[in-house]
Every structure is written in structure tokens, then in C-alpha cells.
Design an enzyme around this catalytic site. Structure first.
Site, PDB file in Angstrom:
ATOM      1  N   TYR A 151       7.286   1.168  -0.326  1.00 21.14           N
ATOM      2  CA  TYR A 151       7.416  -0.422   0.158  1.00 21.14           C
ATOM      3  C   TYR A 151       8.287  -1.205  -0.718  1.00 21.14           C
ATOM      4  CZ  TYR A 151       6.038  -4.857   1.504  1.00 21.14           C
ATOM      5  OH  TYR A 151       5.811  -6.421   1.271  1.00 21.14           O
ATOM      6  N   ASP A 246      14.411   2.067  -6.674  1.00 24.52           N
ATOM      7  CA  ASP A 246      13.489   0.193  -6.420  1.00 24.52           C
ATOM      8  C   ASP A 246      12.238   1.037  -7.244  1.00 24.52           C
ATOM      9  OD1 ASP A 246      12.065  -1.729  -5.859  1.00 24.52           O
ATOM     10  OD2 ASP A 246      11.179  -1.383  -3.588  1.00 24.52           O
ATOM     11  N   LYS A 278       8.424  -8.215  -9.838  1.00 24.72           N
ATOM     12  CA  LYS A 278       6.883  -8.673 -10.710  1.00 24.72           C
ATOM     13  C   LYS A 278       7.544  -8.271 -12.015  1.00 24.72           C
ATOM     14  CE  LYS A 278       3.906  -6.100  -7.250  1.00 24.72           C
ATOM     15  NZ  LYS A 278       5.690  -4.491  -6.056  1.00 24.72           N
TER      16      LYS A 278
HETATM   17  C1  LIG Z   1       6.108  -5.462  -4.553  1.00 20.12           C
HETATM   18  C2  LIG Z   1       7.160  -4.363  -4.202  1.00 20.12           C
HETATM   19  C3  LIG Z   1       7.934  -4.789  -3.179  1.00 20.12           C
HETATM   20  C4  LIG Z   1       8.942  -6.622  -2.571  1.00 20.12           C
HETATM   21  O1  LIG Z   1       8.347  -7.516  -3.869  1.00 20.12           O
HETATM   22  P1  LIG Z   1       8.076  -9.005  -3.830  1.00 20.12           P
HETATM   23  O2  LIG Z   1       8.253  -9.978  -4.824  1.00 20.12           O
HETATM   24  O3  LIG Z   1       6.692  -8.537  -3.031  1.00 20.12           O
HETATM   25  O4  LIG Z   1       8.723  -9.176  -2.354  1.00 20.12           O
HETATM   26  C5  LIG Z   1       9.810  -4.556  -2.651  1.00 20.12           C
HETATM   27  N1  LIG Z   1       9.235  -2.623  -3.747  1.00 20.12           N
HETATM   28  C6  LIG Z   1       8.325  -2.636  -4.071  1.00 20.12           C
HETATM   29  C7  LIG Z   1       8.612  -0.797  -4.712  1.00 20.12           C
HETATM   30  C8  LIG Z   1       6.996  -3.611  -4.572  1.00 20.12           C
HETATM   31  O5  LIG Z   1       6.311  -2.778  -5.621  1.00 20.12           O
END
Ligand SMILES: *Cc1c(COP(=O)(O)O)cnc(C)c1O
Length: 442
Positions: A151, A246, A278
């Protein structure tokens, strides 16, 4: 989904959920919060302190969601609160350069030597979306390779076969994403080097970037197999493409330097761009993308790749992120590692004792529980689990005062505030929850 029995009083949460549903689609501002995967009433929380979160009916829970990762120090950490209070007293937003954003950028660059420059944004979605645009702009190529179950937020190009809420709901991508927007995204099975080699052999000169979670943790926790990330970097580089790592989830949770710091790939094996989110906001909206100096120099106002934000680098949000990171010392990481290991072991023991097929998977101090006896190395395997058993387990834990992520596809999050008391409460709740998971429903 059968409606679970809910013993603690949740009348106030239920009433607010009804009011919410009248004015907010599904009553929530992010789908997983609606409890659709587990049934029952989502709790409305009114306060959090340390490891404990309190709902609108006054029930306390040990929080194993921690806002999905940002609250690495626990709720309302005193030094972070002081920093935020001081920042709000100076004003909320200037729409101009301010000091805390520079200090936060310096803190990120100091933690990851490969990151020479960062641009701050307000969500992980924006960070990955912008990194993809930058990779396309810098290479002049269209294609992006991503992995099923990873994701990267909800931008159009990255929603294809995504994890997290998309996995929970079994939505293959999303309605509203045009074929055009998805056409340049190639989705491959996670941990499958041959599939990557095949695409590069066929279309390598058209690939702008490979994007991967540094360690997949949005389909449950699925670590990269040995050498997988390094293979992605070498292969991308051999074809003039970039690797985007990511680290929105792993960044500054699994170690002081994130997954990059934990695994230290160098030279040709290091990623070119990184995304963070995060933890770097500590609970307020801050995210970032950064990496190679020559690539980052392609961004406006230096270069031709446009990217912007009214609230980017917001002084209150960056003060929160900076205070959070400054309090994430080596001791904090050692403690998080210890707490996560103890908790993962406790969960495994309880489920084994009750005879529930399961696998606890870890990536650094990230962990999740699959209700399945198969090893999970990709999204297809992740989807073989018994989500109904998870739902029974989830509700038994909630009734006993432990708040887990309301989906079997999510990592569990501990914080530095999860002390012996919190672990004790979880340990007490586990045996009955494991037995509930084992029950075959009538
Ligand atoms: C949470 C997450 C996102 C998205 O971040 P948001 O602040 O919810 O838009 C993207 N990549 C990873 C790996 C994530 O865990």
C-alpha cells in the site's frame, strides 16, 4: 458478518456513529475505521495517555493501533505536547518558510545518509504520489512497477492491487480510477524476482521506477526475502530506472535510520528515493519524500517537476514531528524491539495453547498475526487466512480492554509507553480471545 456481543457499555459510541453516518459516508473518514471487516460498533475515542486510549463511554483500552504507527512515544507525550503548545502559541500557519520545517528536514537527513534532501508534505499519499511524479519527470519514462499487497496511499496510479483498507475490503483497485491512470502501473507478486526480471527484459527502457514498501506491512507483515530489495535496486539501475523505497510505515519505527538504517544497502543496491510519513509527524499531518541530490534537484523551483502544498511544512505539525523524532533515542528503539518481541511471543503462545492455526510474522520490530498455518511471502498467501477467526479474536480482546487494528491485514503497533502494566493487561486478555478464535461458530 454476525454482530458480536458487546458487553462494555458502548451506547455513546453507537449514538455518535449513527450521527456520523448521516453526514460522513459510512460514518468514517478512512474506511478501515468503520469495523466492516470485524463487525460491531467502532469506538469513538475522546482521549489518550501513554499506552491507554479512552472511548466516549469511558472504557479504557491498551492501544495497539497507535494511530496506525505515528504515536511511537505513546499518546500525548509530555515533551511533544510542550513543543506543540509552544508552536500553536506562535501561530498556526504562515504559508512561508519557517524554522521547524528546516530542523525536521535536517533530522531526517541526519538519520538517513542516502537522503541528501527532502521535501515535506502532509500525508504518505502525497509523498508517494510526488515521488512517482518526480521519478517519471527525472527519467522521462512512464511505467511504474509496484507489488500486490503493498500500500502506497490512495493516489490513482498506486491504488492497483493495494494492501491496507483495499485488502480488507477486497477491492481490486478502486472505482473512479481510469484505465489511463492505471495503465502505466505494472503490478507484480511481492518477493518475485523472476517477475521483475521479466518486465525489465520486456520493457526496461520504459520503466521510470519500482516502488516497494521497505518491508511490506499493509497486507499483514511480510518481510522482503533476503536480497529482494537489493535485487530491485540493481535491476532498476541496470535499466536506468529508479527504486523508490516507501518507508512511510518503517521510517523511524524499526530503527533510528528506518529500514535503510537496519539493512544498510549501499551504492548500487541503495534506493534512489525514499518516502516517509506516520512517525515523522508524531500524530500530526507530516510526510516527506527525499533521496538523491540530482533527482531532488528536478523539483520546482529548481527543476521542471511541479509539487506544492498550502500547509506543507506546517509549523505546528513539524514541531510535533521534530519533538517526536528528538525523543526517539537509541534507548527508545531498544525498548520498542523488546516490547514487540515480548508481545509477539505472548500472542503466539496463547494461540498455540488454544490450537488456533497462526503465524506471527515480523520485520524488524513490526509484527502481525496471520490466522493461517502457511508461511506468507506474498499477497496471495496473505489472503488465505481465516478472517472470521480474527474477527472473533479481535472482539474478545476489545471486550477485555485491548484495542487491536480492526483488520487481519494490518501490523500491530506498540509505543515506548507500552510498559509492564500494558503488557500484563494484554497477557491477561489473550487466553480467552485465543479460545474465541478457536470456536467454530454455530
Ligand atoms: C500509511 C502508508 C501510506 C499512506 O500514508 P497516508 O498518510 O495514510 O496517506 C503509504 N505507504 C505506506 C507504506 C503506508 O504504510
Amino acid at each position: 458478518m454476525t454482530t458480536p456481543v458487546e458487553s462494555p457499555n458502548v451506547a455513546t459510541s453507537a449514538a455518535w456513529f449513527e450521527r456520523a453516518a448521516a453526514v460522513i459516508p459510512g460514518g468514517v473518514n478512512s474506511p478501515v475505521r468503520a469495523f466492516r471487516a470485524v463487525g460491531g460498533t467502532p469506538r469513538f475515542f475522546t482521549s489518550g495517555r501513554g499506552a491507554i486510549i479512552t472511548d466516549a463511554d469511558g472504557n479504557d483500552y491498551v492501544d495497539l493501533v497507535c494511530s496506525w504507527g505515528p504515536l511511537i512515544l505513546g499518546h500525548a507525550h509530555p515533551e511533544v505536547r510542550d513543543a506543540v503548545d509552544a508552536a500553536t502559541a506562535r501561530g498556526f500557519s504562515f504559508g512561508a518558510p519557517s524554522i521547524a520545517e528546516v530542523q525536521l528536514a535536517e533530522e531526517i537527513v541526519a538519520r538517513v545518509p542516502e537522503v541528501k534532501a527532502v521535501r515535506l508534505v502532509s500525508s504518505g499519499t502525497e509523498a508517494t504520489m510526488s515521488a512517482v511524479r518526480l521519478a517519471r519527470g527525472a527519467t522521462g519514462r512512464p511505467l511504474i512497477i509496484k507489488f500486490a499487497g503493498c500500500y502506497h496511499g490512495h493516489s490513482d496510479a498506486l491504488l492497483a492491487a493495494a494492501g491496507s483498507g483495499v485488502a480488507t475490503f477486497g477491492i481490486p483497485g478502486s472505482a473512479g480510477v481510469t484505465e489511463g491512470a492505471a495503465a502505466d502501473t505494472i503490478v507484480l507478486p511481492y518477493n518475485d524476482q523472476d517477475a521483475v526480471a521479466h518486465v525489465f527484459a520486456e520493457a526496461g527502457e520504459r520503466v521510470a521506477a519500482v516502488i516497494t514498501e521497505a518491508a511490506a506491512a499493509n497486507m499483514g507483515v511480510v518481510p522482503p526475502t533476503d536480497g529482494f530489495n537489493e535485487y530491485l535496486a540493481r535491476t532498476a539501475h541496470a535499466h536506468g530506472a529508479l527504486l523508490i523505497s516507501d518507508e512511510v510505515m518503517t521510517g523511524f519505527r524499526v530503527s533510528r535510520g528506518g529500514w535503510q538504517g537496519l539493512t544498510a544497502p549501499a551504492g548500487d543496491e541503495a534506493p534512489d528515493l525514499y518516502t516517509f510519513g506516520k512517525v515523522i509527524g508524531g500524530g500530526l499531518p507530516v510526510a516527506a519524500f527525499g533521496g538523491r541530490a540530482d533527482v531532488m534537484a528536478q523539483l520546482a523551483p529548481l527543476g521542471p517537476v511541479y509539487q506544492a502544498g498550502t500547509l506543507s511544512g506546517n509549523p505546528v505539525a513539524t514541531a510535533c514531528g521534530l519533538a517526536t523524532l528528538r525523543n526517539c533515542t537509541e534507548e527508545v528503539y531498544l525498548q520498542l524491539n523488546r516490547t514487540a518481541a515480548v508481545l509477539a511471543a505472548l500472542v503466539g503462545e496463547a494461540l498455540t495453547e488454544a490450537g488456533v492455526p497462526h503465524r506471527v510474522q515480523t520485520a524488524g520490530n513490526l509484527f502481525s498475526v496471520f490466522f493461517s498455518d502457511r508461511e506468507v511471502s506474498d499477497f496471495e498467501a496473505a489472503q488465505q487466512q481465516d478472517t472470521a477467526a480474527f474477527a472473533r479474536f479481535f472482539h474478545a480482546m476489545l471486550e477485555a480492554g485491548v484495542s487491536l487494528p480492526p483488520s487481519a491485514y494490518e501490523a500491530w503497533f506498540v509505543s515506548a509507553a507500552h510498559d509492564e502494566d500494558a503488557l500484563e493487561r494484554i497477557a491477561t486478555a489473550l487466553p480467552a480471545a485465543a479460545r474465541a478464535a478457536a470456536e467454530v461458530p454455530a
